[in-house]
Scaffold this active site. Structure first.
Site, PDB file in Angstrom:
ATOM      1  N   LYS A 148      51.639  10.365  99.694  1.00 19.24           N
ATOM      2  CA  LYS A 148      50.884  11.586  99.415  1.00 19.24           C
ATOM      3  C   LYS A 148      51.695  12.804  99.827  1.00 19.24           C
ATOM      4  O   LYS A 148      52.300  12.835 100.907  1.00 19.24           O
ATOM      5  CB  LYS A 148      49.547  11.543 100.169  1.00 19.24           C
ATOM      6  CG  LYS A 148      48.652  12.746  99.906  1.00 19.24           C
ATOM      7  CD  LYS A 148      47.318  12.598 100.633  1.00 19.24           C
ATOM      8  CE  LYS A 148      46.445  13.824 100.449  1.00 19.24           C
ATOM      9  NZ  LYS A 148      45.154  13.709 101.160  1.00 19.24           N
TER      10      LYS A 148
ATOM     11  N   SER B  68      41.660  15.301  98.490  1.00 14.39           N
ATOM     12  CA  SER B  68      43.016  15.706  98.203  1.00 14.39           C
ATOM     13  C   SER B  68      43.950  14.539  97.888  1.00 14.39           C
ATOM     14  O   SER B  68      45.103  14.747  97.519  1.00 14.39           O
ATOM     15  CB  SER B  68      43.586  16.520  99.382  1.00 14.39           C
ATOM     16  OG  SER B  68      43.601  15.744 100.582  1.00 14.39           O
TER      17      SER B  68
ATOM     18  N   SER C  93      38.754  13.402 101.625  1.00 19.00           N
ATOM     19  CA  SER C  93      39.946  13.299 100.778  1.00 19.00           C
ATOM     20  C   SER C  93      40.380  11.876 100.480  1.00 19.00           C
ATOM     21  O   SER C  93      41.185  11.655  99.576  1.00 19.00           O
ATOM     22  CB  SER C  93      41.106  14.075 101.410  1.00 19.00           C
ATOM     23  OG  SER C  93      40.844  15.461 101.382  1.00 19.00           O
TER      24      SER C  93
END
Length: 476
Positions: free
Chosen positions: A79, A154, A178
């Site tokens: 990520k 996210s 997220s």
């Protein structure tokens, strides 16, 4: 049977260990899959050179079995909220558009040590703020189940890459849903561990801010547990660490008799789009068929107090982290409005305002602990809205209820986040228009393995991630 990219992480690792496939074959299949489907999904960013990756995979094939780590030869993309050596690491911000670190942060360092081959990054919103994975560097990530709609965030890039069979396993992070919103929007699993379970580099304060955590994402629960075990090795430099456990063993248990408390929309406090509660209640009926006891729970603590504590402590944490970018007029001009709003709120807080917010958090923690005397897990929807248009920054209203902040529409994730409870985002099925949704299964602090065991029973009974996105080609 599908190809290599249909397999989960544990299946691939078993095939690699027994020489039924090779790291070069797996890498080639993953890169071919990315080339075939990443364009409209936009989940994988900063992809490394194919020749370099194939050479790294070939080298992995020569390593003796007794020197291989638990993720040996597995392609993974990190990520884009972590610095990865030699890979463009932007945090989705134009401030860091050209940033290529010369060393790894803790999470990618642990993945490499476990034998994973890091191929690039997964997309995220700017500095991880908001549950819509778009930024001015790479654009927006779509859920593979409707390429016009967001994958959430996210960890949207990670969830979409899993759903589209571009990755067998992914890392994510979670402050405010997220790991959970994108799992629900993409029909995969995300697991927010007990806060402190997964360490990070001891940079800056390591005592005060207890909201955000890294965690695993996967298409099955066994793979979640495998990655959690890699990430959860404690670091003695951190004051709130927890011992690691054999999370990947003992997952198959009999769920009969487990007690699930259904919190729904918190007595109407959480505006929710039509169909979401119905779908989650259908999932709970399946749990009942599995022998679990499911009972509704009245709102145990005022939602507005939880929200007030949350936005105070969150803005305080964001300001502490991003304040230096705001202090410099040149970099402040490159921040998105939501980041500036959070930072300026945090900078304006007094010490006593933060203290009072933490008192509210403490009250909620005490009440939640009492709920777990009555229930083994608590359940809530993963999200209050279905996946929305990927060109919409965030929902301004839910039905007739206006949203007063850029993240109020995802308030349903806050009760677990505020007090650091282990939470599994489990796929709950699909709505009438074919969009996926998920269910939060929330356990007592420290009981990560118990939550994963229930998730394993759910996965064996349903395997929702086995349903492929309709508009993408079959896996390679």
């Amino acid at each position: 049977m599908g190809g290599l990219t249909d397999l989960g992480a544990a299946e691939l690792l078993s095939a690699l260990a027994t020489r039924r496939t090779s790291a070069t074959e797996v890498m080639a299949a993953v890169l071919d899959r990315i080339a075939a489907v990443n364009g409209p999904v936009n989940a994988i960013v900063a992809l490394r050179d194919r020749d370099a990756l194939m050479a790294e995979a070939a080298a992995a094939d020569t390593v003796p079995q007794d020197r291989r780590g638990p993720l040996h030869g597995l392609p993974m993309a990190v990520k884009d909220l972590a610095g990865v050596r030699g890979i463009r690491s932007t945090w989705g911000s134009p401030i860091l558009a050209d940033n290529v670190p010369d060393k790894d942060d803790m999470l990618p360092r642990r993945l490499r040590a476990a034998g994973a081959i890091l191929i690039g990054k997964t997309n995220t919103p700017e500095f991880g703020l908001g549950s819509q994975s778009f930024n001015p560097i790479y654009g927006a990530t779509a859920t593979p189940f409707d390429l016009s709609r967001t994958a959430g965030g996210s960890s949207g890039g990670a969830a979409a890459a899993l759903a589209a069979r571009m990755l067998p396993l992914a890392d994510g992070s979670d402050m405010m849903g997220s790991l959970r919103n994108p799992a629900g929007f993409c029909n995969v699993y995300g697991f927010r561990p007990t806060w402190g379970r997964v360490p990070t580099d001891p940079v800056g304060d390591t005592f005060l801010h207890q909201l955000a955590t890294d965690g695993p994402m996967a298409r099955n629960v066994a793979d979640l547990a495998l990655l959690l075990q890699v990430l959860a090795e404690p670091d003695p430099r951190l004051p709130h660490g927890r011992p690691n456990q054999a999370f990947a063993t003992g997952l198959d248990t009999d769920p009969r008799g487990l007690r699930i408390g259904w919190l729904g929309d918190w007595g109407g406090a959480y505006a929710t789009e039509p169909g979401i509660l119905d779908l989650c209640q259908s999932a709970l009926a399946t749990f009942a068929d599995m022998g679990c006891t499911v009972a509704p729970v009245a709102p145990p603590y005022p939602a507005e107090k939880i929200w007030h504590a949350w936005i105070t402590l969150r803005s305080w944490a964001v300001a502490a982290k991003l304040g230096p970018w705001h202090a410099n007029p040149k970099t402040r001009a490159l921040l998105k409005p939501e980041a500036i709003w959070e930072i300026e709120r945090g900078l304006a807080l007094s010490a006593m305002e933060v203290h009072r917010a933490s008192v509210l958090r403490s009250e909620w923690n005490t009440i939640a602990a009492g709920l777990f005397d009555q229930f083994d897990v608590l359940a809530l929807p993963v999200a209050q809205v279905w996946p929305f248009a990927k060109d919409t920054p965030w929902p301004k209203s839910i039905g007739a209820t206006p949203m007063d902040t850029y993240h109020r529409w995802m308030e349903v994730v806050v009760p677990a986040s505020l007090i650091g409870l282990p939470t599994l985002a489990a796929p709950a099925g699909f709505g009438a228009d074919g969009l996926p949704m998920g269910l939060q299964l929330i356990g007592p602090r420290g009981q990560d393995h118990r939550v994963l065991q229930l998730g394993q029973s759910w996965h064996r009974a349903t395997d929702w991630p086995g349903r492929r996105p309709p508009d993408l080609p079959l896996s390679l």
